[in-house]
Scaffold this motif. Structure first.
Motif, PDB file in Angstrom:
ATOM      1  N   ASN A  12       0.826  -1.213   0.000  1.00 42.35           N
ATOM      2  CA  ASN A  12       0.000   0.000   0.000  1.00 42.35           C
ATOM      3  C   ASN A  12       0.856   1.257   0.000  1.00 42.35           C
ATOM      4  OD1 ASN A  12      -2.444  -1.351  -0.068  1.00 42.35           O
ATOM      5  ND2 ASN A  12      -2.699  -1.324   2.147  1.00 42.35           N
ATOM      6  N   TRP A  13       1.953   1.250   0.756  1.00 44.67           N
ATOM      7  CA  TRP A  13       2.842   2.404   0.803  1.00 44.67           C
ATOM      8  C   TRP A  13       3.445   2.660  -0.570  1.00 44.67           C
ATOM      9  CZ3 TRP A  13       7.672   3.929  -0.376  1.00 44.67           C
ATOM     10  CH2 TRP A  13       8.085   5.169   0.132  1.00 44.67           C
ATOM     11  N   ILE A  14       3.916   1.595  -1.214  1.00 45.31           N
ATOM     12  CA  ILE A  14       4.506   1.742  -2.553  1.00 45.31           C
ATOM     13  C   ILE A  14       3.484   2.345  -3.515  1.00 45.31           C
ATOM     14  CG2 ILE A  14       5.362   0.455  -4.571  1.00 45.31           C
ATOM     15  CD1 ILE A  14       7.476   0.676  -2.384  1.00 45.31           C
ATOM     16  N   LYS A  15       2.276   1.845  -3.471  1.00 38.44           N
ATOM     17  CA  LYS A  15       1.238   2.339  -4.390  1.00 38.44           C
ATOM     18  C   LYS A  15       0.872   3.797  -4.104  1.00 38.44           C
ATOM     19  CE  LYS A  15      -0.630  -2.206  -5.314  1.00 38.44           C
ATOM     20  NZ  LYS A  15      -1.633  -3.198  -4.932  1.00 38.44           N
ATOM     21  N   GLU A  16       0.901   4.189  -2.833  1.00 40.59           N
ATOM     22  CA  GLU A  16       0.505   5.556  -2.482  1.00 40.59           C
ATOM     23  C   GLU A  16       1.641   6.560  -2.630  1.00 40.59           C
ATOM     24  OE1 GLU A  16      -1.542   8.087   1.171  1.00 40.59           O
ATOM     25  OE2 GLU A  16      -1.569   5.893   1.237  1.00 40.59           O
ATOM     26  N   TYR A  17       2.849   6.186  -2.200  1.00 38.37           N
ATOM     27  CA  TYR A  17       3.949   7.143  -2.158  1.00 38.37           C
ATOM     28  C   TYR A  17       5.103   6.818  -3.104  1.00 38.37           C
ATOM     29  CZ  TYR A  17       1.595   8.407   2.163  1.00 38.37           C
ATOM     30  OH  TYR A  17       0.664   8.774   3.101  1.00 38.37           O
ATOM     31  N   GLY A  18       5.257   5.574  -3.445  1.00 43.30           N
ATOM     32  CA  GLY A  18       6.429   5.180  -4.216  1.00 43.30           C
ATOM     33  C   GLY A  18       6.195   5.098  -5.708  1.00 43.30           C
ATOM     34  N   VAL A  19       5.008   5.357  -6.171  1.00 42.87           N
ATOM     35  CA  VAL A  19       4.607   5.290  -7.569  1.00 42.87           C
ATOM     36  C   VAL A  19       4.560   3.846  -8.056  1.00 42.87           C
ATOM     37  CG1 VAL A  19       5.048   6.045  -9.954  1.00 42.87           C
ATOM     38  CG2 VAL A  19       5.527   7.597  -8.031  1.00 42.87           C
ATOM     39  N   ARG A  20       5.701   3.138  -7.965  1.00 43.60           N
ATOM     40  CA  ARG A  20       5.783   1.723  -8.349  1.00 43.60           C
ATOM     41  C   ARG A  20       7.003   1.126  -7.673  1.00 43.60           C
ATOM     42  NH1 ARG A  20       9.988   0.834 -11.657  1.00 43.60           N
ATOM     43  NH2 ARG A  20      10.759   2.521 -12.956  1.00 43.60           N
ATOM     44  N   TYR A  21       7.085  -0.187  -7.720  1.00 47.26           N
ATOM     45  CA  TYR A  21       8.281  -0.854  -7.193  1.00 47.26           C
ATOM     46  C   TYR A  21       9.453  -0.569  -8.114  1.00 47.26           C
ATOM     47  CZ  TYR A  21       5.528  -3.680  -3.934  1.00 47.26           C
ATOM     48  OH  TYR A  21       4.721  -4.089  -2.911  1.00 47.26           O
ATOM     49  N   PHE A  22      10.635  -0.418  -7.527  1.00 53.86           N
ATOM     50  CA  PHE A  22      11.846  -0.428  -8.336  1.00 53.86           C
ATOM     51  C   PHE A  22      11.986  -1.826  -8.916  1.00 53.86           C
ATOM     52  CE2 PHE A  22      13.443   2.774  -5.045  1.00 53.86           C
ATOM     53  CZ  PHE A  22      13.151   3.867  -5.843  1.00 53.86           C
ATOM     54  N   SER A  23      12.803  -1.982  -9.913  1.00 54.78           N
ATOM     55  CA  SER A  23      13.011  -3.318 -10.480  1.00 54.78           C
ATOM     56  C   SER A  23      13.633  -4.231  -9.429  1.00 54.78           C
ATOM     57  CB  SER A  23      13.936  -3.243 -11.698  1.00 54.78           C
ATOM     58  OG  SER A  23      15.272  -2.982 -11.285  1.00 54.78           O
ATOM     59  N   GLU A  24      13.496  -5.528  -9.650  1.00 60.15           N
ATOM     60  CA  GLU A  24      14.082  -6.502  -8.719  1.00 60.15           C
ATOM     61  C   GLU A  24      15.592  -6.312  -8.609  1.00 60.15           C
ATOM     62  OE1 GLU A  24      10.278  -8.300 -10.322  1.00 60.15           O
ATOM     63  OE2 GLU A  24      11.926  -7.137 -11.160  1.00 60.15           O
ATOM     64  N   LEU A  25      16.230  -5.987  -9.723  1.00 60.19           N
ATOM     65  CA  LEU A  25      17.675  -5.775  -9.698  1.00 60.19           C
ATOM     66  C   LEU A  25      18.025  -4.540  -8.859  1.00 60.19           C
ATOM     67  CD1 LEU A  25      20.484  -6.616 -10.581  1.00 60.19           C
ATOM     68  CD2 LEU A  25      20.130  -5.331 -12.701  1.00 60.19           C
ATOM     69  N   THR A  26      17.279  -3.456  -9.061  1.00 55.86           N
ATOM     70  CA  THR A  26      17.517  -2.249  -8.270  1.00 55.86           C
ATOM     71  C   THR A  26      17.271  -2.522  -6.795  1.00 55.86           C
ATOM     72  OG1 THR A  26      16.968  -0.804 -10.123  1.00 55.86           O
ATOM     73  CG2 THR A  26      16.801   0.156  -7.915  1.00 55.86           C
ATOM     74  N   ASN A  27      16.183  -3.226  -6.474  1.00 53.73           N
ATOM     75  CA  ASN A  27      15.906  -3.530  -5.068  1.00 53.73           C
ATOM     76  C   ASN A  27      16.958  -4.443  -4.465  1.00 53.73           C
ATOM     77  OD1 ASN A  27      13.763  -1.922  -4.312  1.00 53.73           O
ATOM     78  ND2 ASN A  27      12.237  -3.316  -5.128  1.00 53.73           N
TER      79      ASN A  27
END
Length: 113
Positions: A12-27
């Motif tokens: 929920n935080w990602i969807k509200e504030y983070g726009v989207r997940y970073f890629s798996e490689l970036t994460n």
């Protein structure tokens, strides 16, 4: 908060504030960065290194706590991205370790010294 609730909360935080997940490689790279920051504080508390500016035990504890939480946050992001249920994964790992190591540590003379 359960692991499942934590996964939902992070999503929920990602969807509200983070726009989207970073890629798996970036994460994964971010995870290594956060583990490095945690390691730096542990090295200064328990190892031979020291902080440039002396910190109180409470300040060091807070820094370690914050870095562990940062590591957990990124791990949860990775699990969410790959649709891994962390509660199920942890139960499986505990069962695996129990079967594999059920006598190993009790019989380890290094631990019983």
């Amino acid at each position: 908060m359960t692991l499942q609730e934590a996964q939902h909360h992070v999503d929920n935080w990602i969807k509200e504030y983070g726009v989207r997940y970073f890629s798996e490689l970036t994460n994964t790279a971010l995870l290594m960065e956060e583990v490095g920051e945690l390691s730096r504080h542990i090295a200064r508390k328990y190892g031979e290194q020291s902080y440039k500016v002396e910190l109180s035990q409470d300040e060091v504890r807070q820094k370690i706590r914050d870095e562990i939480a940062d590591v957990l946050f990124v791990l949860i992001c990775l699990a969410n991205q790959m649709e891994i249920n962390l509660e199920e994964a942890l139960v499986k790992t505990i069962n695996k370790k129990t079967q594999r190591d059920n006598e190993r540590h009790q019989n380890n003379s290094k631990l019983n010294a």
